[in-house]
Design a protein around this motif. Structure first.
Motif, PDB file in Angstrom:
ATOM      1  N   LEU A 144       0.841  -1.196   0.000  1.00  0.00           N
ATOM      2  CA  LEU A 144       0.000   0.000   0.000  1.00  0.00           C
ATOM      3  C   LEU A 144       0.877   1.247   0.000  1.00  0.00           C
ATOM      4  N   LEU A 145       0.333   2.321  -0.539  1.00  0.00           N
ATOM      5  CA  LEU A 145       1.103   3.556  -0.639  1.00  0.00           C
ATOM      6  C   LEU A 145       1.143   4.286   0.691  1.00  0.00           C
ATOM      7  N   ARG A 146       2.300   4.864   0.972  1.00  0.00           N
ATOM      8  CA  ARG A 146       2.531   5.603   2.210  1.00  0.00           C
ATOM      9  C   ARG A 146       3.047   6.994   1.862  1.00  0.00           C
ATOM     10  N   PRO A 147       2.565   8.036   2.537  1.00  0.00           N
ATOM     11  CA  PRO A 147       3.014   9.389   2.182  1.00  0.00           C
ATOM     12  C   PRO A 147       4.515   9.575   2.360  1.00  0.00           C
ATOM     13  N   GLU A 148       5.098   8.921   3.348  1.00  0.00           N
ATOM     14  CA  GLU A 148       6.536   9.091   3.586  1.00  0.00           C
ATOM     15  C   GLU A 148       7.402   8.415   2.533  1.00  0.00           C
ATOM     16  N   ASP A 149       6.812   7.555   1.720  1.00  0.00           N
ATOM     17  CA  ASP A 149       7.557   6.864   0.663  1.00  0.00           C
ATOM     18  C   ASP A 149       7.135   7.303  -0.736  1.00  0.00           C
ATOM     19  N   SER A 150       6.180   8.223  -0.838  1.00  0.00           N
ATOM     20  CA  SER A 150       5.612   8.602  -2.137  1.00  0.00           C
ATOM     21  C   SER A 150       6.228   9.892  -2.667  1.00  0.00           C
ATOM     22  N   VAL A 151       6.290   9.984  -3.990  1.00  0.00           N
ATOM     23  CA  VAL A 151       6.639  11.221  -4.688  1.00  0.00           C
ATOM     24  C   VAL A 151       5.671  11.346  -5.859  1.00  0.00           C
ATOM     25  N   LEU A 152       5.134  12.543  -6.044  1.00  0.00           N
ATOM     26  CA  LEU A 152       4.120  12.784  -7.073  1.00  0.00           C
ATOM     27  C   LEU A 152       4.719  13.591  -8.224  1.00  0.00           C
ATOM     28  N   VAL A 153       4.446  13.153  -9.448  1.00  0.00           N
ATOM     29  CA  VAL A 153       4.828  13.912 -10.637  1.00  0.00           C
ATOM     30  C   VAL A 153       3.563  14.250 -11.421  1.00  0.00           C
ATOM     31  N   LEU A 154       3.290  15.530 -11.577  1.00  0.00           N
ATOM     32  CA  LEU A 154       2.141  16.002 -12.358  1.00  0.00           C
ATOM     33  C   LEU A 154       2.657  16.481 -13.711  1.00  0.00           C
ATOM     34  N   ILE A 155       2.126  15.885 -14.779  1.00  0.00           N
ATOM     35  CA  ILE A 155       2.685  16.052 -16.118  1.00  0.00           C
ATOM     36  C   ILE A 155       1.701  16.740 -17.063  1.00  0.00           C
ATOM     37  N   ASP A 156       2.062  17.887 -17.552  1.00  0.00           N
ATOM     38  CA  ASP A 156       1.414  18.538 -18.701  1.00  0.00           C
ATOM     39  C   ASP A 156      -0.074  18.809 -18.520  1.00  0.00           C
ATOM     40  N   HIS A 157      -0.464  19.274 -17.340  1.00  0.00           N
ATOM     41  CA  HIS A 157      -1.840  19.734 -17.155  1.00  0.00           C
ATOM     42  C   HIS A 157      -1.916  21.159 -17.717  1.00  0.00           C
ATOM     43  N   GLN A 158      -1.998  21.238 -19.051  1.00  0.00           N
ATOM     44  CA  GLN A 158      -1.888  22.497 -19.779  1.00  0.00           C
ATOM     45  C   GLN A 158      -3.084  22.699 -20.715  1.00  0.00           C
ATOM     46  N   PRO A 159      -3.322  23.943 -21.144  1.00  0.00           N
ATOM     47  CA  PRO A 159      -4.475  24.224 -22.001  1.00  0.00           C
ATOM     48  C   PRO A 159      -4.480  23.450 -23.314  1.00  0.00           C
ATOM     49  N   VAL A 219      13.104  13.785  -8.951  1.00  0.00           N
ATOM     50  CA  VAL A 219      12.414  12.665  -8.303  1.00  0.00           C
ATOM     51  C   VAL A 219      13.393  11.882  -7.434  1.00  0.00           C
ATOM     52  N   LYS A 220      14.540  11.561  -7.968  1.00  0.00           N
ATOM     53  CA  LYS A 220      15.525  10.777  -7.224  1.00  0.00           C
ATOM     54  C   LYS A 220      16.005  11.508  -5.973  1.00  0.00           C
ATOM     55  N   ALA A 221      16.063  12.827  -6.035  1.00  0.00           N
ATOM     56  CA  ALA A 221      16.534  13.616  -4.893  1.00  0.00           C
ATOM     57  C   ALA A 221      15.627  13.489  -3.683  1.00  0.00           C
ATOM     58  N   THR A 222      14.377  13.092  -3.895  1.00  0.00           N
ATOM     59  CA  THR A 222      13.455  12.930  -2.769  1.00  0.00           C
ATOM     60  C   THR A 222      13.759  11.673  -1.957  1.00  0.00           C
ATOM     61  N   GLY A 223      14.434  10.705  -2.568  1.00  0.00           N
ATOM     62  CA  GLY A 223      14.733   9.449  -1.881  1.00  0.00           C
ATOM     63  C   GLY A 223      13.547   8.513  -1.784  1.00  0.00           C
ATOM     64  N   ARG A 224      12.428   8.844  -2.469  1.00  0.00           N
ATOM     65  CA  ARG A 224      11.227   7.993  -2.416  1.00  0.00           C
ATOM     66  C   ARG A 224      11.228   7.021  -3.587  1.00  0.00           C
ATOM     67  N   LYS A 225      10.554   5.884  -3.414  1.00  0.00           N
ATOM     68  CA  LYS A 225      10.484   4.880  -4.479  1.00  0.00           C
ATOM     69  C   LYS A 225       9.055   4.590  -4.942  1.00  0.00           C
ATOM     70  N   GLN A 226       8.055   5.131  -4.258  1.00  0.00           N
ATOM     71  CA  GLN A 226       6.681   4.965  -4.705  1.00  0.00           C
ATOM     72  C   GLN A 226       6.331   6.167  -5.572  1.00  0.00           C
ATOM     73  N   LEU A 227       6.408   5.959  -6.881  1.00  0.00           N
ATOM     74  CA  LEU A 227       6.228   7.030  -7.851  1.00  0.00           C
ATOM     75  C   LEU A 227       4.768   7.120  -8.260  1.00  0.00           C
ATOM     76  N   VAL A 228       4.154   8.269  -8.014  1.00  0.00           N
ATOM     77  CA  VAL A 228       2.750   8.505  -8.355  1.00  0.00           C
ATOM     78  C   VAL A 228       2.719   9.500  -9.512  1.00  0.00           C
ATOM     79  N   ILE A 229       1.994   9.157 -10.571  1.00  0.00           N
ATOM     80  CA  ILE A 229       1.972   9.971 -11.785  1.00  0.00           C
ATOM     81  C   ILE A 229       0.532  10.280 -12.197  1.00  0.00           C
ATOM     82  N   ALA A 230       0.325  11.506 -12.668  1.00  0.00           N
ATOM     83  CA  ALA A 230      -0.924  11.874 -13.342  1.00  0.00           C
ATOM     84  C   ALA A 230      -0.576  12.889 -14.409  1.00  0.00           C
ATOM     85  N   GLY A 231      -1.332  12.885 -15.503  1.00  0.00           N
ATOM     86  CA  GLY A 231      -1.024  13.849 -16.546  1.00  0.00           C
ATOM     87  C   GLY A 231      -1.941  13.756 -17.739  1.00  0.00           C
TER      88      GLY A 231
END
Length: 217
Positions: free
Chosen positions: A10-25, A101-113
């Motif tokens: 299960l996902l944990r906030p302390e292990d997660s990193v979020l990438v939001l991609i191209d939410h553009q007009p 992303v790597k600089a955060t030290g997290r391995k649970q990668l969450v993506i939306a875009g």
């Protein structure tokens, strides 16, 4: 293919990193898999949930001078954060994004875009191949058609990605309402973006603050 199960998956906030991609007009203009306003709402809710849980969030756009700036509803959540603008269609080929992303030290990668079939699928599949635990937030993403969105989801599942909605992710991050340090922040997001659930919560507060009528004697 091996799929992990159990509590540790299960996902944990302390292990997660979020990438939001191209939410553009530009991408929103040809979004046909969802109602556009719902994607804006859901992407904004996802950003706010990440902030409430202290999840590092990377914002990235593609050729913003032509495609437009990321929706202000999202950038307003992180007003002091640089948006990484790319020329590469595949976000995971952009060294600056991957290093952030790597600089955060997290391995649970969450993506939306936008769009799911291109700007989400390519980085998700590449990151999976590099050993990342990838989750795609489907209702904060969207494609040029229902078919494009759904086929992309099938492709990513086949590659080993997890699929969730923003509200399911927020519940998984919270996990226990006794965690009051995040519960209040999450409740604010629910009131603003979770439609019926938010309205029901406000109604509950109204009822709790309404005196019980007394019978005239």
């Amino acid at each position: 293919m091996t799929f992990r199960n159990g509590l540790a998956s299960l996902l944990r906030p302390e292990d997660s990193v979020l990438v939001l991609i191209d939410h553009q007009p530009y991408q929103l203009a040809n979004l046909n898999s969802h109602e556009p306003q719902m994607v804006v709402n859901n992407a904004t809710a996802l950003a706010k949930a990440a902030k409430a849980f202290g999840v590092p969030t990377i914002l990235t756009s593609v050729i913003a001078e032509r495609g437009g700036l990321i929706f202000s509803q999202i950038t307003d959540v992180f007003p002091d954060q640089e948006v990484i603008d790319r020329t590469l269609i595949n976000t995971w080929e952009d060294r600056k994004v991957v290093e952030a992303v790597k600089a955060t030290g997290r391995k649970q990668l969450v993506i939306a875009g936008l769009w799911t079939e291109i700007c989400v699928a390519m980085p998700a599949i590449q990151a999976l191949g590099e050993g990342w635990d990838v989750t795609v937030i489907t209702d904060a993403s969207g494609g040029v058609s229902v078919e494009a969105h759904e086929v992309a989801i099938q492709r990513m599942i086949a590659a080993g990605a997890n699929m969730m909605t923003w509200l399911a992710l927020a519940g998984e991050w919270q996990r226990d309402w006794a965690r009051t340090e995040t519960a209040n922040g999450l409740t604010e997001v629910l009131m603003q973006h979770a439609a019926g659930s938010g309205v029901a919560y406000l109604w509950e507060q109204q009822l709790l603050n309404t005196p019980v009528p007394t019978t005239a004697g």
